[in-house]
Design a protein around this motif. Structure first.
Motif, PDB file in Angstrom:
ATOM      1  N   LEU A   1     -50.253  -8.658 -44.060  1.00  0.00           N
ATOM      2  CA  LEU A   1     -51.666  -9.212 -43.369  1.00  0.00           C
ATOM      3  C   LEU A   1     -51.419  -8.203 -42.057  1.00  0.00           C
ATOM      4  CD1 LEU A   1     -51.909 -12.927 -43.432  1.00  0.00           C
ATOM      5  CD2 LEU A   1     -52.503 -11.343 -45.090  1.00  0.00           C
ATOM      6  N   GLU A   2     -52.767  -7.477 -41.874  1.00  0.00           N
ATOM      7  CA  GLU A   2     -53.025  -6.989 -40.786  1.00  0.00           C
ATOM      8  C   GLU A   2     -54.289  -6.737 -40.106  1.00  0.00           C
ATOM      9  OE1 GLU A   2     -52.247  -6.110 -38.008  1.00  0.00           O
ATOM     10  OE2 GLU A   2     -51.817  -4.198 -37.311  1.00  0.00           O
TER      11      GLU A   2
ATOM     12  N   ARG B   1     -46.945  -9.657 -33.901  1.00  0.00           N
ATOM     13  CA  ARG B   1     -47.409 -10.589 -34.810  1.00  0.00           C
ATOM     14  C   ARG B   1     -46.392 -10.416 -36.120  1.00  0.00           C
ATOM     15  NH1 ARG B   1     -52.166 -13.163 -35.049  1.00  0.00           N
ATOM     16  NH2 ARG B   1     -53.254 -13.189 -33.079  1.00  0.00           N
ATOM     17  N   VAL B   2     -46.065 -11.565 -36.781  1.00  0.00           N
ATOM     18  CA  VAL B   2     -45.223 -11.538 -38.011  1.00  0.00           C
ATOM     19  C   VAL B   2     -46.144 -12.104 -39.105  1.00  0.00           C
ATOM     20  CG1 VAL B   2     -43.208 -12.380 -38.848  1.00  0.00           C
ATOM     21  CG2 VAL B   2     -43.227 -11.473 -36.356  1.00  0.00           C
ATOM     22  N   ASN B   3     -45.990 -11.421 -39.913  1.00  0.00           N
ATOM     23  CA  ASN B   3     -46.827 -11.988 -41.373  1.00  0.00           C
ATOM     24  C   ASN B   3     -48.225 -12.419 -40.734  1.00  0.00           C
ATOM     25  OD1 ASN B   3     -44.939 -11.139 -43.243  1.00  0.00           O
ATOM     26  ND2 ASN B   3     -43.873 -13.046 -42.761  1.00  0.00           N
ATOM     27  N   GLY B   4     -48.920 -11.681 -39.899  1.00  0.00           N
ATOM     28  CA  GLY B   4     -50.136 -12.232 -39.425  1.00  0.00           C
ATOM     29  C   GLY B   4     -50.515 -13.260 -38.215  1.00  0.00           C
ATOM     30  N   GLU B   5     -49.429 -13.852 -37.946  1.00  0.00           N
ATOM     31  CA  GLU B   5     -49.337 -14.983 -36.974  1.00  0.00           C
ATOM     32  C   GLU B   5     -48.891 -14.252 -35.794  1.00  0.00           C
ATOM     33  OE1 GLU B   5     -51.188 -17.693 -37.167  1.00  0.00           O
ATOM     34  OE2 GLU B   5     -51.629 -17.177 -39.432  1.00  0.00           O
ATOM     35  N   ARG B   6     -49.144 -14.616 -34.735  1.00  0.00           N
ATOM     36  CA  ARG B   6     -48.599 -14.317 -33.350  1.00  0.00           C
ATOM     37  C   ARG B   6     -47.274 -14.995 -33.129  1.00  0.00           C
ATOM     38  NH1 ARG B   6     -47.569 -15.529 -27.728  1.00  0.00           N
ATOM     39  NH2 ARG B   6     -48.177 -13.642 -26.434  1.00  0.00           N
ATOM     40  N   HIS B   7     -46.145 -14.299 -32.976  1.00  0.00           N
ATOM     41  CA  HIS B   7     -44.808 -14.817 -32.690  1.00  0.00           C
ATOM     42  C   HIS B   7     -44.477 -14.944 -31.317  1.00  0.00           C
ATOM     43  CE1 HIS B   7     -40.507 -15.409 -33.461  1.00  0.00           C
ATOM     44  NE2 HIS B   7     -40.640 -15.572 -34.550  1.00  0.00           N
ATOM     45  N   ALA B   8     -44.649 -16.109 -30.519  1.00  0.00           N
ATOM     46  CA  ALA B   8     -44.643 -16.368 -29.186  1.00  0.00           C
ATOM     47  C   ALA B   8     -43.180 -15.900 -28.667  1.00  0.00           C
ATOM     48  CB  ALA B   8     -44.485 -17.832 -29.115  1.00  0.00           C
ATOM     49  N   ALA B   9     -42.218 -16.041 -29.225  1.00  0.00           N
ATOM     50  CA  ALA B   9     -40.739 -15.594 -28.953  1.00  0.00           C
ATOM     51  C   ALA B   9     -40.479 -14.156 -28.930  1.00  0.00           C
ATOM     52  CB  ALA B   9     -39.623 -16.449 -29.590  1.00  0.00           C
ATOM     53  N   ALA B  10     -41.110 -13.610 -29.982  1.00  0.00           N
ATOM     54  CA  ALA B  10     -40.913 -12.139 -30.113  1.00  0.00           C
ATOM     55  C   ALA B  10     -41.877 -11.346 -29.157  1.00  0.00           C
ATOM     56  CB  ALA B  10     -41.142 -11.682 -31.495  1.00  0.00           C
ATOM     57  N   SER B  11     -42.943 -12.201 -28.854  1.00  0.00           N
ATOM     58  CA  SER B  11     -43.902 -11.424 -27.980  1.00  0.00           C
ATOM     59  C   SER B  11     -43.477 -11.633 -26.637  1.00  0.00           C
ATOM     60  CB  SER B  11     -45.506 -12.218 -27.953  1.00  0.00           C
ATOM     61  OG  SER B  11     -45.896 -12.011 -29.194  1.00  0.00           O
TER      62      SER B  11
END
Length: 433
Positions: free
Chosen positions: A88-89, A203-213
């Motif tokens: 997804l993107e 975003r990982v697989n379409g969802e915001r990733h809080a820790a990575a962000s």
């Protein structure tokens, strides 16, 4: 990973969000511009662009409030039933022009789709788990970085900063443990906003990733002087136990091989990159010294690759330049090749490029490619380069080889040559006849 320059708009943007199929028609055009022939036979049906080769792109129901926001799902192989794997993107028309959104999507997530199905590093970069730009435990396919903002120089500065930050390699521990897809995981890296209010988002697989962000924000990327947004996309493919290569989809693009010279310019490019019969031109992908390295050596040494400038530790600093060759029939063939520059000269060229003062500036270098029928006899020829006007406002024009003390290269540069000697059966006039 390279920098990607946004194409000029073809028309005024519509005032409202386009219907799904109209936006997918723009996506189709953008993919075709990236890879001529890739959308041959593809049909627009329902909410999808479906290729007879077996891949598809669909528009999902809107999940965001923005009127120019399009959520796209990509199925590289629709034959994997019943649960077709997808990544997804989203595509966002920040300028209000959906064509910009389609272009940006095609140059990032779309480029990853093309590379996933082509696998010759013509559309995106590959990095194994041990590469200095890779993600430990995964095989990565990563697009170049696109930029959108109020100032071209700031776009390019932040694109370069994002590329050099090596984000996914440095923050891998923050998100890879949760990757579960046995096929591929889509990751978007975004950095943008106003000065003092920049957002770093993964975003990982379409969802915001809080820790990575949060981990990306901690990298302290530089802030722009005006509104700027940059991003790139990556696919992370799992590696089967004991294997160094991932399992790719069964679908293959099987596009015509572009050979050693990739024609990477649109029809308005003065180098004739589309092989216009009247303005043939060729682009050489790497300097000879860099191309001679093994994949592992190249991954270790290349520290910066913007598409127009390369810095390779222990090898040198390289600038993409124009070499015009006059033909007896009045045409000019332009090679986009590479020149080696001393560090001080290289830095000055970069400074002038950022300040829009490169035009007319002359400097020395060494020619770094085998070209046409003259081959390796031109390697290391001393050259004088001059900054040329840009093809569009705010852009930076290629520098051009204007003088040389090398006897053969001087003849190449100053004499007129038979078309069949320079082009042979690659002459586009032969195909146009």
């Amino acid at each position: 990973m390279s920098l990607i320059r946004r194409r000029k708009p073809a028309a005024e943007p519509p005032p409202v969000r386009l219907p799904d199929l109209e936006f997918l028609a723009l996506v189709k055009e953008s993919l075709e511009a990236c890879a001529p022939g890739v959308t041959e036979g593809a049909e627009l049906k329902g909410n999808s662009l479906i290729s007879p080769r077996g891949w598809a792109v669909g528009v999902l129901p809107p999940r965001h409030a923005g009127g120019h926001h399009y959520d796209l799902a990509v199925a590289p192989d629709v034959n994997l039933q019943p649960d077709v794997p997808m990544f997804l993107e989203c595509a966002v028309a920040i300028t209000g022009n959906p064509r910009h959104a389609a272009d940006s999507w095609a140059q990032t997530a779309g480029a990853c789709l093309l590379e996933l199905l082509d696998r010759r590093e013509r559309f995106a970069d590959h990095a194994g788990p041990e590469d200095h730009r890779g993600v430990p435990g995964w095989h990565m396919i990563a697009s170049g970085a696109t930029g959108m903002g109020l100032d071209v120089a700031e776009n390019q500065r932040l694109q370069l900063a994002l590329v050099n930050a090596n984000v996914l390699h440095r923050i891998a521990d923050s998100f890879t443990a949760g990757l579960e897809s046995p096929y591929f995981n889509g990751v978007k890296v975004f950095y943008g906003g106003q000065p003092g209010a920049m957002e770093a988002e993964v975003r990982v697989n379409g969802e915001r990733h809080a820790a990575a962000s949060a981990a990306m924000a901690a990298l302290n990327l530089p802030e722009p002087k005006v509104f700027t947004a940059v991003r790139y996309y990556a696919l992370l493919l799992p590696l089967p136990p004991g294997r160094s290569e991932p399992e790719y989809p069964a679908v293959r693009l099987e596009l015509e091989d572009a050979g050693d010279h990739c024609h990477a310019h649109n029809a308005t490019c003065r180098c004739g990159g589309d092989l216009d019969p009247e303005h043939p031109g060729f682009e050489i992908g790497l300097p000879h010294l860099v191309a001679e390295l093994s994949d592992e050596e190249r991954a270790r040494s290349v520290r910066i690759d913007t598409g127009a400038m390369i810095v390779a530790d222990g090898v040198g600093n390289f600038l993409k330049v124009r070499l015009p060759i006059q033909l007896e029939d009045g045409r000019t063939v332009v090679y986009l090749a590479w020149a080696y520059l001393e560090a001080e000269v290289f830095n000055e060229v970069g400074r002038r490029g950022r300040s829009q003062s490169l035009e007319g500036h002359r400097f020395k270098g060494l020619f770094c490619n085998a070209v046409g029928p003259w081959g390796e006899h031109l390697l290391r020829a001393p050259i004088i380069l001059e900054g040329r006007p840009a093809s569009e406002p705010g852009a930076v024009g290629y520098c051009e080889v204007v003088e040389t003390s090398h006897p053969l290269l001087n003849k190449v540069l100053t004499e007129r040559w038979p078309a069949d000697f320079v082009l042979g059966d690659r002459d586009p006039r032969l195909r146009a006849a």
